[in-house]
Design an enzyme around this catalytic site. Structure first.
Site, PDB file in Angstrom:
ATOM      1  N   ASP A 147       0.872  -1.183   0.000  1.00  0.00           N
ATOM      2  CA  ASP A 147       0.000   0.000   0.000  1.00  0.00           C
ATOM      3  C   ASP A 147       0.908   1.232   0.000  1.00  0.00           C
ATOM      4  O   ASP A 147       1.479   1.590   1.037  1.00  0.00           O
ATOM      5  CB  ASP A 147      -0.902   0.010   1.238  1.00  0.00           C
ATOM      6  CG  ASP A 147      -1.980  -1.065   1.199  1.00  0.00           C
ATOM      7  OD1 ASP A 147      -1.705  -2.164   0.668  1.00  0.00           O
ATOM      8  OD2 ASP A 147      -3.080  -0.806   1.711  1.00  0.00           O
ATOM      9  N   LYS A 149      -6.852   3.419  -3.652  1.00  0.00           N
ATOM     10  CA  LYS A 149      -7.259   3.447  -2.248  1.00  0.00           C
ATOM     11  C   LYS A 149      -7.471   4.889  -1.802  1.00  0.00           C
ATOM     12  O   LYS A 149      -6.682   5.766  -2.141  1.00  0.00           O
ATOM     13  CB  LYS A 149      -6.178   2.762  -1.406  1.00  0.00           C
ATOM     14  CG  LYS A 149      -6.397   2.773   0.103  1.00  0.00           C
ATOM     15  CD  LYS A 149      -5.274   2.017   0.800  1.00  0.00           C
ATOM     16  CE  LYS A 149      -5.328   2.173   2.313  1.00  0.00           C
ATOM     17  NZ  LYS A 149      -4.211   1.456   2.996  1.00  0.00           N
ATOM     18  N   LYS A 209     -10.220   0.355  -2.636  1.00  0.00           N
ATOM     19  CA  LYS A 209     -10.129   0.145  -1.187  1.00  0.00           C
ATOM     20  C   LYS A 209     -10.424   1.450  -0.454  1.00  0.00           C
ATOM     21  O   LYS A 209      -9.574   2.335  -0.384  1.00  0.00           O
ATOM     22  CB  LYS A 209      -8.742  -0.361  -0.800  1.00  0.00           C
ATOM     23  CG  LYS A 209      -8.559  -0.572   0.715  1.00  0.00           C
ATOM     24  CD  LYS A 209      -7.166  -1.089   1.026  1.00  0.00           C
ATOM     25  CE  LYS A 209      -6.906  -1.132   2.534  1.00  0.00           C
ATOM     26  NZ  LYS A 209      -5.547  -1.637   2.870  1.00  0.00           N
TER      27      LYS A 209
END
Length: 320
Positions: free
Chosen positions: A152, A220, A256
């Site tokens: 991430d 995300k 996400k």
């Protein structure tokens, strides 16, 4: 449909070309976007559909601890909870992943011991992203070498907001390359925009396209470390972006939302957004995740209530 970015080959040849493309995207109708997100959030889901939604949401959680006070013991406890969220009910699904700092990846890997739970690691000087490129690359490579299945990363919001779009694109590209292991396999890359710092919906749309063009496996919303994190509206906008991207390229990208999603009611709202915007193809943890820590506890309490008819309360689920 063939999966190709050929149609966008000229878009990333220069900063000016990328800027023309991004500023040529349709402007976001703020009122319409927020009204649709609010409307979808009123959908009511009952009984068996609710039970299914709760289990689906549990299976989509990246169970997360990203604190300076993280210890090996805390990560081992989190990993145990990811594998067996409710020790009183072995039918409870595992979570999708545990998400930790790079120095805790090896601890999580040992604790999971081959369980079907991914190891996600934040990288690239999370959460601010303010570090030199060699530091960001080392951060990523260390996590991958330690066993991370997913990375991430955070974009440099300063560069993006200053209009240095090609620099943002190229950072994602080199981090994507750093996710490749020596055997040719690769960790999946989630690109965090920190939507609360991007100021406008148009910027969120532009950041989404930069991430997708650069090879993100997921886009995300947030780090969870700022005041405004995932919202139904910014997640809806990103879902629309991945839908449009697949329509034009054949390439599917995950989404996400992270930060601020704490209750079962919240999670179900987001699942409705997914179903109504991009459809069933995204209704799995391969394509949709929740970045959360406290959400799992509420999902477990609601699941127990559906099963037993009684609300057990927070004292009956573990904190970590």
């Amino acid at each position: 449909m063939p999966t190709t970015l050929t149609a966008f080959a000229d878009v990333t040849t220069s900063d000016s070309a990328l800027r023309r493309f991004l500023h040529g995207l349709p402007g976001v109708d703020t009122v319409g976007l927020e009204a649709r997100a609010a409307s979808l959030g009123t959908r009511s889901i009952k009984t068996t559909a609710k039970a299914y939604a709760i289990d689906l949401a549990i299976s989509m959680i990246d169970l997360t601890t990203l604190e300076g006070a993280d210890t090996p013991g805390k990560v081992r406890a989190l990993s145990a909870k990811a594998v067996n969220p409710d020790p009183t009910d072995r039918t409870t699904p595992m979570t999708a992943a545990v998400c930790v700092y790079p120095d805790m990846v090896a601890t999580a890997k040992a604790a999971l011991n081959g369980a079907d739970v991914k190891i996600a690691s934040v990288a690239t000087a999370f959460p601010a992203g303010r570090a030199a490129l060699p530091v960001k690359l080392a951060d990523t490579r260390d996590a991958v070498a330690a066993g991370a299945d997913e990375i991430d990363m955070v974009i440099d919001r300063g560069a993006f907001l200053a209009g240095r779009y090609l620099e943002t694109y190229e950072l994602i590209k080199v981090i994507k390359a750093a996710c490749v292991r020596e055997d040719g396999s690769a960790a999946r890359l989630k690109v965090i925009f920190e939507t609360g710092e991007l100021s406008t919906y148009d910027n969120i749309r532009r950041a989404s396209w930069i991430g997708m063009l650069a090879g993100a496996d997921f886009i995300k919303t947030s780090t969870g470390k700022v005041g405004v994190n995932a919202t139904p509206a910014n997640t809806l906008l990103m879902l629309e972006a991945v839908r449009d991207f697949r329509a034009q390229t054949g390439i599917q990208i995950g989404v996400k939302p992270a930060g601020g999603i704490r209750t079962t009611k919240d999670a179900i709202k987001f699942l409705v957004l997914v179903n109504e915007t991009v459809g069933e193809d995204w209704l799995s943890n391969h394509w949709f995740r929740f970045g959360a820590s406290s959400l799992l506890n509420d999902l477990l309490m609601q699941r127990q209530k559906l099963s037993t008819g009684r609300y057990s309360g927070p004292d009956y689920v573990t904190v970590d």
